[in-house]
Design a protein around this motif. Structure first.
Motif, PDB file in Angstrom:
ATOM      1  N   ALA A 176       0.816  -1.218   0.000  1.00  0.00           N
ATOM      2  CA  ALA A 176       0.000   0.000   0.000  1.00  0.00           C
ATOM      3  C   ALA A 176       0.847   1.264   0.000  1.00  0.00           C
ATOM      4  CB  ALA A 176      -0.939   0.003   1.199  1.00  0.00           C
ATOM      5  N   HIS A 177       2.107   1.175   0.429  1.00  0.00           N
ATOM      6  CA  HIS A 177       2.991   2.337   0.481  1.00  0.00           C
ATOM      7  C   HIS A 177       3.938   2.418  -0.714  1.00  0.00           C
ATOM      8  CE1 HIS A 177       1.429   2.635   4.553  1.00  0.00           C
ATOM      9  NE2 HIS A 177       1.939   3.846   4.609  1.00  0.00           N
ATOM     10  N   LEU A 178       3.748   1.554  -1.705  1.00  0.00           N
ATOM     11  CA  LEU A 178       4.508   1.687  -2.945  1.00  0.00           C
ATOM     12  C   LEU A 178       4.041   2.931  -3.699  1.00  0.00           C
ATOM     13  CD1 LEU A 178       4.497  -1.990  -4.301  1.00  0.00           C
ATOM     14  CD2 LEU A 178       6.428  -0.776  -3.260  1.00  0.00           C
ATOM     15  N   ASP A 221       6.230  -8.187  -9.579  1.00  0.00           N
ATOM     16  CA  ASP A 221       7.481  -8.775 -10.054  1.00  0.00           C
ATOM     17  C   ASP A 221       8.291  -9.289  -8.872  1.00  0.00           C
ATOM     18  OD1 ASP A 221       6.786  -8.124 -12.619  1.00  0.00           O
ATOM     19  OD2 ASP A 221       8.011  -6.304 -12.697  1.00  0.00           O
ATOM     20  N   ALA A 222       8.963 -10.406  -9.065  1.00  0.00           N
ATOM     21  CA  ALA A 222       9.715 -11.030  -7.973  1.00  0.00           C
ATOM     22  C   ALA A 222      10.739 -10.079  -7.370  1.00  0.00           C
ATOM     23  CB  ALA A 222      10.398 -12.302  -8.472  1.00  0.00           C
ATOM     24  N   ASN A 223      11.246  -9.142  -8.189  1.00  0.00           N
ATOM     25  CA  ASN A 223      12.269  -8.207  -7.710  1.00  0.00           C
ATOM     26  C   ASN A 223      11.712  -6.814  -7.443  1.00  0.00           C
ATOM     27  OD1 ASN A 223      14.362 -10.171  -7.908  1.00  0.00           O
ATOM     28  ND2 ASN A 223      14.441  -9.810 -10.129  1.00  0.00           N
ATOM     29  N   GLU A 224      10.380  -6.683  -7.346  1.00  0.00           N
ATOM     30  CA  GLU A 224       9.795  -5.375  -7.061  1.00  0.00           C
ATOM     31  C   GLU A 224      10.258  -4.910  -5.674  1.00  0.00           C
ATOM     32  OE1 GLU A 224       8.532  -2.397  -8.377  1.00  0.00           O
ATOM     33  OE2 GLU A 224       7.110  -3.752  -9.394  1.00  0.00           O
ATOM     34  N   LYS A 225      10.986  -3.801  -5.655  1.00  0.00           N
ATOM     35  CA  LYS A 225      11.613  -3.354  -4.418  1.00  0.00           C
ATOM     36  C   LYS A 225      10.570  -3.093  -3.331  1.00  0.00           C
ATOM     37  CE  LYS A 225      14.965  -0.038  -2.606  1.00  0.00           C
ATOM     38  NZ  LYS A 225      15.818   1.144  -2.908  1.00  0.00           N
ATOM     39  N   GLY A 226      10.789  -3.686  -2.170  1.00  0.00           N
ATOM     40  CA  GLY A 226       9.905  -3.498  -1.035  1.00  0.00           C
ATOM     41  C   GLY A 226       8.910  -4.616  -0.830  1.00  0.00           C
ATOM     42  N   VAL A 227       8.605  -5.387  -1.887  1.00  0.00           N
ATOM     43  CA  VAL A 227       7.620  -6.464  -1.752  1.00  0.00           C
ATOM     44  C   VAL A 227       8.169  -7.780  -2.314  1.00  0.00           C
ATOM     45  CG1 VAL A 227       5.559  -5.024  -1.639  1.00  0.00           C
ATOM     46  CG2 VAL A 227       6.473  -5.672  -3.874  1.00  0.00           C
ATOM     47  N   GLU A 228       9.486  -7.950  -2.254  1.00  0.00           N
ATOM     48  CA  GLU A 228      10.061  -9.224  -2.670  1.00  0.00           C
ATOM     49  C   GLU A 228       9.516 -10.340  -1.773  1.00  0.00           C
ATOM     50  OE1 GLU A 228      13.304  -5.991  -3.056  1.00  0.00           O
ATOM     51  OE2 GLU A 228      11.752  -6.592  -1.609  1.00  0.00           O
ATOM     52  N   GLY A 229       9.057 -11.424  -2.365  1.00  0.00           N
ATOM     53  CA  GLY A 229       8.481 -12.525  -1.605  1.00  0.00           C
ATOM     54  C   GLY A 229       6.986 -12.416  -1.388  1.00  0.00           C
ATOM     55  N   PHE A 230       6.346 -11.412  -1.978  1.00  0.00           N
ATOM     56  CA  PHE A 230       4.914 -11.185  -1.791  1.00  0.00           C
ATOM     57  C   PHE A 230       4.098 -12.396  -2.237  1.00  0.00           C
ATOM     58  CE2 PHE A 230       0.754  -9.797  -3.200  1.00  0.00           C
ATOM     59  CZ  PHE A 230       0.379  -8.790  -2.320  1.00  0.00           C
ATOM     60  N   GLU A 231       4.370 -12.911  -3.418  1.00  0.00           N
ATOM     61  CA  GLU A 231       3.570 -14.012  -3.969  1.00  0.00           C
ATOM     62  C   GLU A 231       3.619 -15.245  -3.078  1.00  0.00           C
ATOM     63  OE1 GLU A 231       3.488 -17.026  -7.848  1.00  0.00           O
ATOM     64  OE2 GLU A 231       4.646 -15.158  -7.948  1.00  0.00           O
ATOM     65  N   SER A 232       4.812 -15.663  -2.658  1.00  0.00           N
ATOM     66  CA  SER A 232       4.910 -16.874  -1.845  1.00  0.00           C
ATOM     67  C   SER A 232       4.238 -16.684  -0.487  1.00  0.00           C
ATOM     68  CB  SER A 232       6.379 -17.278  -1.671  1.00  0.00           C
ATOM     69  OG  SER A 232       7.120 -16.250  -1.032  1.00  0.00           O
ATOM     70  N   ALA A 233       4.354 -15.476   0.093  1.00  0.00           N
ATOM     71  CA  ALA A 233       3.701 -15.215   1.384  1.00  0.00           C
ATOM     72  C   ALA A 233       2.186 -15.271   1.240  1.00  0.00           C
ATOM     73  CB  ALA A 233       4.141 -13.857   1.925  1.00  0.00           C
ATOM     74  N   PHE A 234       1.651 -14.720   0.139  1.00  0.00           N
ATOM     75  CA  PHE A 234       0.211 -14.734  -0.128  1.00  0.00           C
ATOM     76  C   PHE A 234      -0.288 -16.173  -0.255  1.00  0.00           C
ATOM     77  CE2 PHE A 234      -3.770 -14.059  -2.215  1.00  0.00           C
ATOM     78  CZ  PHE A 234      -4.129 -12.732  -2.061  1.00  0.00           C
ATOM     79  N   LYS A 235       0.455 -16.981  -0.989  1.00  0.00           N
ATOM     80  CA  LYS A 235       0.033 -18.368  -1.203  1.00  0.00           C
ATOM     81  C   LYS A 235       0.154 -19.193   0.076  1.00  0.00           C
ATOM     82  CE  LYS A 235       0.971 -18.651  -6.164  1.00  0.00           C
ATOM     83  NZ  LYS A 235       1.842 -19.222  -7.213  1.00  0.00           N
ATOM     84  N   ASP A 236       1.204 -18.956   0.857  1.00  0.00           N
ATOM     85  CA  ASP A 236       1.378 -19.721   2.098  1.00  0.00           C
ATOM     86  C   ASP A 236       0.181 -19.530   3.027  1.00  0.00           C
ATOM     87  OD1 ASP A 236       3.834 -20.783   1.396  1.00  0.00           O
ATOM     88  OD2 ASP A 236       5.007 -19.290   2.483  1.00  0.00           O
ATOM     89  N   LEU A 237      -0.197 -18.286   3.278  1.00  0.00           N
ATOM     90  CA  LEU A 237      -1.314 -18.034   4.187  1.00  0.00           C
ATOM     91  C   LEU A 237      -2.631 -18.470   3.552  1.00  0.00           C
ATOM     92  CD1 LEU A 237      -2.333 -16.987   6.864  1.00  0.00           C
ATOM     93  CD2 LEU A 237      -2.486 -14.696   5.851  1.00  0.00           C
TER      94      LEU A 237
END
Length: 367
Positions: A69-71, A155-171
């Motif tokens: 949200a702060h991007l 994007d996997a390398n989007e600065k500030g949200v690296e790892g977003f996709e895997s965290a979303f899927k895990d939860l």
């Protein structure tokens, strides 16, 4: 919490049939009912004693909600999908609540009154954590873009949200697993209320390709526009609504305050009045606090439809509750629902029902 049924996850897994009374079957007192029709039934149930991994899954993803949200605005808008009625990727200020459209304006307070609501204090990131590319025909994919498009991930390398996709899927996958186990435990109770007994609640959820998760960031309201609690509408942070789902899984919210260095810190709820409110089957307004180590599940409108109104959806909203200067609210909801071809009433499929609701919340241009 008075009136809210809680069940132990180990019992849910090892002895689901022992929970029938708690869920709603053959009860003698109102506080034993979660999904039943008693006037005091809340339409919500807590699952406690969860595996320890849940804590890290929840904390990791809810911090990503704040970070996304702060991007910068141009980066956030890169991951939107207007063609799906903003049902994939980022959505902010697009949804109509209680009759008023939300223009895209970060500083605008979302609340005008309880009956006219500009939904700009809530930002959402939508994805299907179970299926990245639904296995449906191109025609069905085009007809139901709100459910069957491919997920949109930063994007996997989007600065500030690296790892977003895997965290979303895990939860998301964790909540989905618990939800499927709860649906199986509910089966003896729910099946008595189904108009069509050729399917089960657990089957509708487990085989569906329409599962949708919503990561939610509630922006801090403008302090100049926040009223005293006594004058503040109950639905000041999110208007009263029903979920589309059969069942909705809910995580406890986290409140974050932006510090002088720009980094967030976890803070307590800004006031006892802040948070989730629901109406009982009898119409009584109740504040519900989900403990940090629990998951909550509530009934949605699709369940009300497939049971001919015998099991009703849970009306709910979110209240600011006074001063929330520089404090945001982060949470996560998982909507478990049938595929679009499934009949939910004598005259309507789930896909037709969804389009009717989307037109109400996004206008005539919804898919």
């Amino acid at each position: 919490m008075p009136g809210v049924v809680s069940i132990s996850y180990p019992t849910l897994v090892s002895s689901p049939l022992s929970l029938r009374t708690s869920i709603g079957e053959s009860v003698s007192t109102s506080d034993e009912q979660a999904f039943g029709s008693h006037p005091q039934a809340l339409g919500i149930i807590l699952v406690k004693d969860l595996p320890s991994v849940y804590k890290s899954y929840r904390e990791t993803l809810l911090k990503f909600s704040y970070k996304y949200a702060h991007l910068p605005e141009d980066i956030k808008e890169r991951y939107t999908d207007p063609d799906s009625s903003y049902s994939f990727g980022w959505s902010h200020g697009k949804e109509i609540m209680n009759g008023k459209p939300g223009g895209f304006c970060e500083g605008l307070v979302a609340r005008i009154s309880s009956s006219s609501y500009l939904d700009t204090l809530k930002g959402s990131y939508y994805a299907n954590p179970i299926v990245d590319v639904p296995n449906v025909s191109p025609a069905i994919r085009e007809q139901h873009r709100e459910y069957y498009r491919e997920n949109i991930w930063p994007d996997a390398n989007e600065k500030g949200v690296e790892g977003f996709e895997s965290a979303f899927k895990d939860l998301g996958r964790f909540v989905f697993q618990v939800g499927c186990e709860l649906a199986a435990a509910c089966e003896p109770f729910v099946s008595k209320h189904l108009g069509d007994t050729s399917f089960s609640l657990a089957e509708l959820i487990a085989r569906s390709q329409t599962t949708k998760a919503r990561l939610l960031h509630y922006f801090p309201p403008n302090p100049a526009d926040v009223k005293e609690v006594d004058d503040e509408p109950i639905d000041s942070w999110c208007g009263f609504h029903l979920d589309n789902s059969l069942l909705t899984g809910l995580c406890a919210a986290v409140f974050l305050r932006e510090e002088d260095d720009g980094q967030p810190s976890v803070v307590p709820s800004p006031s006892p009045e802040s948070g989730l409110y629901i109406r009982t089957r009898g119409g009584e307004l109740t504040k519900v606090s989900i403990p940090d180590d629990c998951l909550a599940f509530q009934t949605g409108e699709a369940l009300e439809l497939v049971t001919g109104g015998r099991l009703r959806a849970t009306p709910h909203c979110v209240r600011v509750g006074g001063s929330c200067e520089r404090i945001s609210r982060e949470t996560f909801a998982l909507f478990m629902q049938p595929d679009t071809h499934q009949k939910v009433s004598a005259t309507e499929t789930f896909g037709q029902f969804t389009k009717r609701i989307l037109e109400k919340h996004y206008g005539k241009n919804s898919t």
